[in-house]
Design an enzyme around this catalytic site. Structure first.
Site, mmCIF file in Angstrom:
data_model
loop_
_atom_site.group_PDB
_atom_site.id
_atom_site.type_symbol
_atom_site.label_atom_id
_atom_site.label_comp_id
_atom_site.label_asym_id
_atom_site.label_seq_id
_atom_site.Cartn_x
_atom_site.Cartn_y
_atom_site.Cartn_z
ATOM 1 N N GLU A 74 73.889 44.607 10.035
ATOM 2 C CA GLU A 74 72.518 45.109 9.876
ATOM 3 C C GLU A 74 71.663 44.826 11.106
ATOM 4 O O GLU A 74 70.579 44.248 11.035
ATOM 5 C CB GLU A 74 71.876 44.519 8.622
ATOM 6 C CG GLU A 74 72.554 44.958 7.343
ATOM 7 C CD GLU A 74 71.877 44.464 6.077
ATOM 8 O OE1 GLU A 74 72.033 45.110 5.027
ATOM 9 O OE2 GLU A 74 71.185 43.430 6.136
ATOM 10 N N GLU A 126 78.176 48.439 2.482
ATOM 11 C CA GLU A 126 77.371 47.686 1.519
ATOM 12 C C GLU A 126 76.596 48.659 0.647
ATOM 13 O O GLU A 126 75.918 49.548 1.156
ATOM 14 C CB GLU A 126 76.372 46.742 2.191
ATOM 15 C CG GLU A 126 76.965 45.490 2.781
ATOM 16 C CD GLU A 126 75.890 44.490 3.214
ATOM 17 O OE1 GLU A 126 74.829 44.422 2.545
ATOM 18 O OE2 GLU A 126 76.107 43.791 4.216
#
Length: 480
Positions: A185, A379
């Site tokens: 991320e 995810e």
């Protein structure tokens, strides 16, 4: 057009995802050094505590608990857990390596053999069950020494340390790991640099300046990792990892539409453009100028970034984001790292995260239209309170409903023409929440008897979703 089945590729990588710092435990075993996660307190205060200017990165057990220290003890239960993943039929297991298990301080010249040997055993166990490891090199667990002594990713020297670390992994596991991700991320750093960059700036203007300087160092480090991976593992694939959320305007007022568009550029595309296209986007020049951001670059940085882009994009998707230019505190929505205004058309999870399956289809189309490289959803999941019934069953129909709708959205994106590599649902086994430090915020198909207060037996139990997901994988997404 309504559909009941979706044609996912035969090579589609179905599986689940975790992170070392949230499930391994054994935080002082095997020669491991301290890392960021080891000093993050448990509970909803976590983010406020570690983001407070002056946070000293020390453990204070009189005030806080530290659930990451034990996690769910995957360090000692990995065989049992991987066997459960295999029972579900996983084709892939997205996991991370704890940097401080390999280089305890982060800057050593030689790695810790005991740490390397542990991941050898984990990978061997995966491969025994025909599960492809998908490995994140850095996932919110920067060695504490690099944070306290070097200032985290603000310091250019960390690029060298990361390159040594990544190269060590490629050389050691070149015959075991084909798929790699550089930074988890990465774009989340513009909101909370503490997690991935290892520092907490004092003011907003400093946050933007230091965050983008730290990101530039990560861009260079990522490209050097791509170069090393391709040289050492010729058939290997290495990607970036973005937290992605399409940004909607609250209405059609042009000022709000423009604001939402610019927020999407700022959050979703700067990091992607650099890592995939190999260059800073045109709009970043004005953004940097208007926000007083000056990035120091060394000779050859831009050439390195251009020459070594990633092979694919992996992403986390939990929610979309709705924006307006002028918003009040009452209008704000809760969210994962970022927040916009409440979307009146969406329901929310127990933690206030808005649920938007169609947003995933939009996200995949946006990314593929812009970059034309393979995508991998690594995810996606629902954090919820799970109740163990008297007979021991866990009937998490709400999780099944959430995942079904998101998988349907992926199926629609594949029909739209998106090249999608795979899907690894987040928190395939219950683990410590990254944002809140809670165990009660559960994502898994597998329940772990560990509570917020630290009590529990660590017994594993299969939830209803375990059997549902097993059926989804067995049918390659045909039977939802």
């Amino acid at each position: 057009m309504n559909k009941t089945t979706y044609q996912f590729p035969d090579s589609f990588l179905w599986g689940g995802a975790t992170a070392a710092n949230q499930l391994e435990g054994a935080y002082l075993e095997g020669g491991k050094g301290m890392n960021l996660a080891d000093v993050m307190p448990g509970g909803k205060v976590r983010l406020n505590v570690i983001s407070t200017p002056g946070f000293n990165f020390e453990i204070d057990k009189e005030k806080y608990t530290y659930p990451n220290h034990e996690g769910i003890d995957f360090y000692h239960h990995y065989k049992e857990d991987i066997a459960l993943f295999a029972e579900m039929g996983f084709k892939a297991y997205r996991m991370s390596i704890a940097w401080s298990r390999i280089f305890p301080n982060g800057n050593e010249l030689e790695p810790n053999e005991e740490g390397l040997a542990f991941y050898d055993k984990v990978f061997d166990e995966c491969l025994k069950h025909n599960i492809e490891p998908v490995v994140t090199i850095s996932h919110y667990e920067m060695p504490l020494h690099l944070i306290k002594e070097y200032g985290g990713w603000r310091n250019r020297e960390v690029v060298t340390f990361f390159e040594r670390y990544a190269t060590t992994l490629f050389n050691r596991y070149k015959n075991k790991v084909k798929y790699w991700l550089t930074f988890n991320e990465i774009n989340g750093a513009v909101f909370h640099p503490i997690f991935s960059l290892g520092f907490s700036p004092d003011t907003e203007d400093v946050r933007l300046q230091e965050s983008f300087q730290g990101l530039h160092h990560q861009f260079v480090a990522s490209s050097l990792a791509v170069k090393a991976c391709h040289e050492i593992i010729p058939k290997g694939k290495i990607g970036c990892m973005l937290i992605y959320a399409p940004v909607y305007s609250i209405d059609c007022k042009p000022e709000n539409v423009l604001y939402a568009f610019q927020e999407e550029q700022f959050f979703n595309y700067i990091c992607g453009d650099v890592q995939v296209r190999g260059e800073y986007p045109a709009f970043s020049k004005r953004f940097f100028k208007e926000n007083g951001i000056t990035i120091h670059m060394e000779n050859g940085d831009l050439e390195t970034i251009k020459q070594y882009p990633v092979d694919f994009i992996s992403l986390s998707y939990y929610m979309s984001r709705t924006e307006k230019k002028e918003k009040t505190a009452e209008e704000k929505a809760a969210g994962n790292i970022f927040s916009g205004v409440k979307n009146p058309f969406l329901e929310a999870s127990d933690w206030g995260w808005e649920i938007d399956p169609i947003g995933l289809r939009i996200a995949l189309n946006q990314l593929y239209d812009r970059y034309r490289v393979p995508l991998f959803v690594v995810e996606n999941g629902l954090g919820a309170y799970d109740n163990v019934e008297e007979d021991g069953s866990i009937n998490d129909d709400y999780r099944i409903d959430y995942l079904r709708k998101h998988i349907e959205a992926m199926g629609e994106a594949v029909e739209d023409g998106v090249d999608l590599m795979g899907y690894t649902s987040w928190g395939c086994i219950d683990l410590v929440s990254a944002s809140t430090g809670e165990m009660s915020k559960r994502y898994g198909f597998i329940y772990v008897d560990k509570q917020d207060d630290g009590s529990g037996t660590l017994e594993r139990k299969k939830k209803k979703s375990f059997y549902w997901y097993k059926n989804v994988i067995a049918s390659n997404g045909q039977n939802l």
